[in-house]
Write a protein that holds these residues in place. Structure first.
Motif, PDB file in Angstrom:
ATOM      1  N   MET A 260      96.572  34.631  38.628  1.00  0.00           N
ATOM      2  CA  MET A 260      96.710  35.140  37.262  1.00  0.00           C
ATOM      3  C   MET A 260      97.643  34.273  36.431  1.00  0.00           C
ATOM      4  SD  MET A 260      96.795  39.270  37.809  1.00  0.00           S
ATOM      5  CE  MET A 260      97.623  39.496  36.262  1.00  0.00           C
ATOM      6  N   ASP A 261      98.830  33.948  36.956  1.00  0.00           N
ATOM      7  CA  ASP A 261      99.781  33.228  36.109  1.00  0.00           C
ATOM      8  C   ASP A 261      99.354  31.787  35.871  1.00  0.00           C
ATOM      9  OD1 ASP A 261     102.166  31.250  37.134  1.00  0.00           O
ATOM     10  OD2 ASP A 261     101.486  32.472  38.811  1.00  0.00           O
ATOM     11  N   VAL A 262      98.743  31.138  36.836  1.00  0.00           N
ATOM     12  CA  VAL A 262      98.276  29.766  36.620  1.00  0.00           C
ATOM     13  C   VAL A 262      97.082  29.752  35.663  1.00  0.00           C
ATOM     14  CG1 VAL A 262      97.307  27.712  37.740  1.00  0.00           C
ATOM     15  CG2 VAL A 262      99.190  28.938  38.801  1.00  0.00           C
ATOM     16  N   SER A 263      96.196  30.721  35.768  1.00  0.00           N
ATOM     17  CA  SER A 263      95.071  30.819  34.828  1.00  0.00           C
ATOM     18  C   SER A 263      95.581  31.039  33.409  1.00  0.00           C
ATOM     19  CB  SER A 263      94.142  31.972  35.213  1.00  0.00           C
ATOM     20  OG  SER A 263      93.580  31.740  36.478  1.00  0.00           O
ATOM     21  N   LEU A 264      96.567  31.918  33.258  1.00  0.00           N
ATOM     22  CA  LEU A 264      97.158  32.124  31.938  1.00  0.00           C
ATOM     23  C   LEU A 264      97.830  30.854  31.432  1.00  0.00           C
ATOM     24  CD1 LEU A 264      98.718  35.687  32.352  1.00  0.00           C
ATOM     25  CD2 LEU A 264      96.708  35.054  31.015  1.00  0.00           C
ATOM     26  N   GLY A 265      98.448  30.095  32.345  1.00  0.00           N
ATOM     27  CA  GLY A 265      99.066  28.826  31.959  1.00  0.00           C
ATOM     28  C   GLY A 265      98.046  27.827  31.453  1.00  0.00           C
TER      29      GLY A 265
ATOM     30  N   ALA B 270      98.674  33.069  20.214  1.00  0.00           N
ATOM     31  CA  ALA B 270      98.013  33.188  21.515  1.00  0.00           C
ATOM     32  C   ALA B 270      98.849  32.484  22.581  1.00  0.00           C
ATOM     33  CB  ALA B 270      96.608  32.601  21.460  1.00  0.00           C
ATOM     34  N   ALA B 271      99.357  31.290  22.272  1.00  0.00           N
ATOM     35  CA  ALA B 271     100.192  30.553  23.223  1.00  0.00           C
ATOM     36  C   ALA B 271     101.476  31.320  23.518  1.00  0.00           C
ATOM     37  CB  ALA B 271     100.515  29.167  22.672  1.00  0.00           C
ATOM     38  N   PHE B 272     102.064  31.933  22.507  1.00  0.00           N
ATOM     39  CA  PHE B 272     103.284  32.720  22.684  1.00  0.00           C
ATOM     40  C   PHE B 272     103.072  33.849  23.686  1.00  0.00           C
ATOM     41  CE2 PHE B 272     105.729  36.489  21.587  1.00  0.00           C
ATOM     42  CZ  PHE B 272     107.032  36.009  21.588  1.00  0.00           C
ATOM     43  N   TRP B 273     102.057  34.679  23.447  1.00  0.00           N
ATOM     44  CA  TRP B 273     101.839  35.846  24.311  1.00  0.00           C
ATOM     45  C   TRP B 273     101.339  35.465  25.703  1.00  0.00           C
ATOM     46  CZ3 TRP B 273     104.441  39.861  23.402  1.00  0.00           C
ATOM     47  CH2 TRP B 273     104.785  40.209  22.096  1.00  0.00           C
TER      48      TRP B 273
ATOM     49  N   PHE C  28     104.411  34.337  27.536  1.00  0.00           N
ATOM     50  CA  PHE C  28     105.272  35.468  27.852  1.00  0.00           C
ATOM     51  C   PHE C  28     104.799  36.181  29.120  1.00  0.00           C
ATOM     52  CE2 PHE C  28     106.324  39.995  27.381  1.00  0.00           C
ATOM     53  CZ  PHE C  28     107.703  39.925  27.228  1.00  0.00           C
ATOM     54  N   VAL C  29     103.518  36.514  29.157  1.00  0.00           N
ATOM     55  CA  VAL C  29     102.959  37.215  30.326  1.00  0.00           C
ATOM     56  C   VAL C  29     102.964  36.298  31.547  1.00  0.00           C
ATOM     57  CG1 VAL C  29     100.885  38.328  31.257  1.00  0.00           C
ATOM     58  CG2 VAL C  29     101.581  38.760  28.894  1.00  0.00           C
ATOM     59  N   GLU C  30     102.637  35.026  31.348  1.00  0.00           N
ATOM     60  CA  GLU C  30     102.631  34.070  32.454  1.00  0.00           C
ATOM     61  C   GLU C  30     103.991  34.008  33.138  1.00  0.00           C
ATOM     62  OE1 GLU C  30     102.396  29.214  33.067  1.00  0.00           O
ATOM     63  OE2 GLU C  30     102.182  30.070  31.064  1.00  0.00           O
ATOM     64  N   ILE C  31     105.057  33.926  32.378  1.00  0.00           N
ATOM     65  CA  ILE C  31     106.397  33.788  32.955  1.00  0.00           C
ATOM     66  C   ILE C  31     106.845  35.073  33.636  1.00  0.00           C
ATOM     67  CG2 ILE C  31     108.838  33.456  32.357  1.00  0.00           C
ATOM     68  CD1 ILE C  31     107.095  30.897  32.679  1.00  0.00           C
ATOM     69  N   ILE C  32     106.483  36.218  33.095  1.00  0.00           N
ATOM     70  CA  ILE C  32     106.836  37.479  33.772  1.00  0.00           C
ATOM     71  C   ILE C  32     106.201  37.522  35.158  1.00  0.00           C
ATOM     72  CG2 ILE C  32     106.412  39.975  33.757  1.00  0.00           C
ATOM     73  CD1 ILE C  32     106.927  39.906  30.751  1.00  0.00           C
ATOM     74  N   ILE C  33     104.921  37.173  35.241  1.00  0.00           N
ATOM     75  CA  ILE C  33     104.237  37.166  36.537  1.00  0.00           C
ATOM     76  C   ILE C  33     104.870  36.121  37.454  1.00  0.00           C
ATOM     77  CG2 ILE C  33     102.045  36.722  37.715  1.00  0.00           C
ATOM     78  CD1 ILE C  33     100.645  37.754  35.138  1.00  0.00           C
ATOM     79  N   TRP C  34     105.123  34.927  36.919  1.00  0.00           N
ATOM     80  CA  TRP C  34     105.706  33.851  37.718  1.00  0.00           C
ATOM     81  C   TRP C  34     107.073  34.250  38.285  1.00  0.00           C
ATOM     82  CZ3 TRP C  34     110.077  30.739  37.264  1.00  0.00           C
ATOM     83  CH2 TRP C  34     110.110  29.639  38.125  1.00  0.00           C
ATOM     84  N   LEU C  35     107.917  34.874  37.473  1.00  0.00           N
ATOM     85  CA  LEU C  35     109.240  35.302  37.954  1.00  0.00           C
ATOM     86  C   LEU C  35     109.109  36.321  39.082  1.00  0.00           C
ATOM     87  CD1 LEU C  35     111.287  35.557  34.644  1.00  0.00           C
ATOM     88  CD2 LEU C  35     111.689  33.998  36.560  1.00  0.00           C
ATOM     89  N   TRP C  36     108.158  37.243  38.953  1.00  0.00           N
ATOM     90  CA  TRP C  36     107.964  38.233  40.008  1.00  0.00           C
ATOM     91  C   TRP C  36     107.535  37.535  41.304  1.00  0.00           C
ATOM     92  CZ3 TRP C  36     103.637  39.458  42.870  1.00  0.00           C
ATOM     93  CH2 TRP C  36     103.789  40.542  43.721  1.00  0.00           C
ATOM     94  N   VAL C  37     106.618  36.601  41.194  1.00  0.00           N
ATOM     95  CA  VAL C  37     106.114  35.903  42.377  1.00  0.00           C
ATOM     96  C   VAL C  37     107.220  35.078  43.026  1.00  0.00           C
ATOM     97  CG1 VAL C  37     104.499  34.129  43.183  1.00  0.00           C
ATOM     98  CG2 VAL C  37     103.726  35.873  41.592  1.00  0.00           C
TER      99      VAL C  37
END
Length: 190
Positions: free
Chosen positions: A22-27, A41-44, A47-56
């Protein structure tokens, strides 16, 4: 030390794998949005990409020495996420392209057919290896590309074409939708 493939480790690994996809696809989508100038679109997406990445990362880093198989799930998720992101971007087909079609024979019919479908076509005369040719110049949304190429090939199967990316477009012609009729037209009225 826990065994490498206990149920909790396997479930954690699968979650890490899916989250990385998910996070790499969003990236990937974020990067394309940046290139195309889609700021919000890049902002949001970022934002979601980094939240997922931090959790992982917080799930992998503290445990990677005791459970090295988590790094394998992490790496496979990253690699697979690249593939998913590219395929997803092709499916969404954001942006615009220029299609240049080089025609030797049926350029007038081809241009008329594409125009009747609602697209703008500009033609240029040129000289090819085997004589005079006409170049059809079409700016369209990327998602309309295959439909236009099907029209081209139905008229002149051996027509040569290539595409170019477009940064911005001042005006774009595209097919108009058929008007809504019947009961749907009544519901559409405000």
């Amino acid at each position: 030390m826990e065994p490498y493939f206990s149920i909790p480790i396997l479930l954690t690994g699968i979650l890490i794998f899916l989250a990385r996809i998910m996070d790499v696809s969003l990236g990937t989508l974020r990067t394309i949005s940046i290139v195309q100038g889609r700021t919000w679109a890049a902002f949001w997406l970022g934002f979601v990409e980094i939240i997922i990445w931090l959790w992982v990362v917080s799930a992998v880093i503290p445990h990677v020495r005791e459970i090295p198989v988590l790094a394998i799930f992490y790496a496979f998720g990253f690699a697979f996420g690249n593939m998913v992101g590219i395929r997803l971007e092709k499916l969404l087909a954001f942006g615009h392209i220029i299609i240049r079609v080089i025609s030797k024979k049926h350029f007038a019919k081809m241009a008329d057919t594409i125009r009747e479908a609602g697209f703008a076509v500009t033609t240029f005369q040129g000289e090819g290896l085997s004589g005079p040719v006409i170049e059809l110049y079409i700016v369209c949304r990327r998602r309309d590309f295959m439909g236009i190429i099907r029209m081209v090939h139905s008229i002149e199967p051996d027509a040569f074409y290539f595409t170019e990316q477009v940064g911005s477009v001042s005006k774009l012609y595209r097919p108009t939708l058929t008007p809504v009729t019947g009961w749907r037209a009544i519901l559409k009225k405000k």
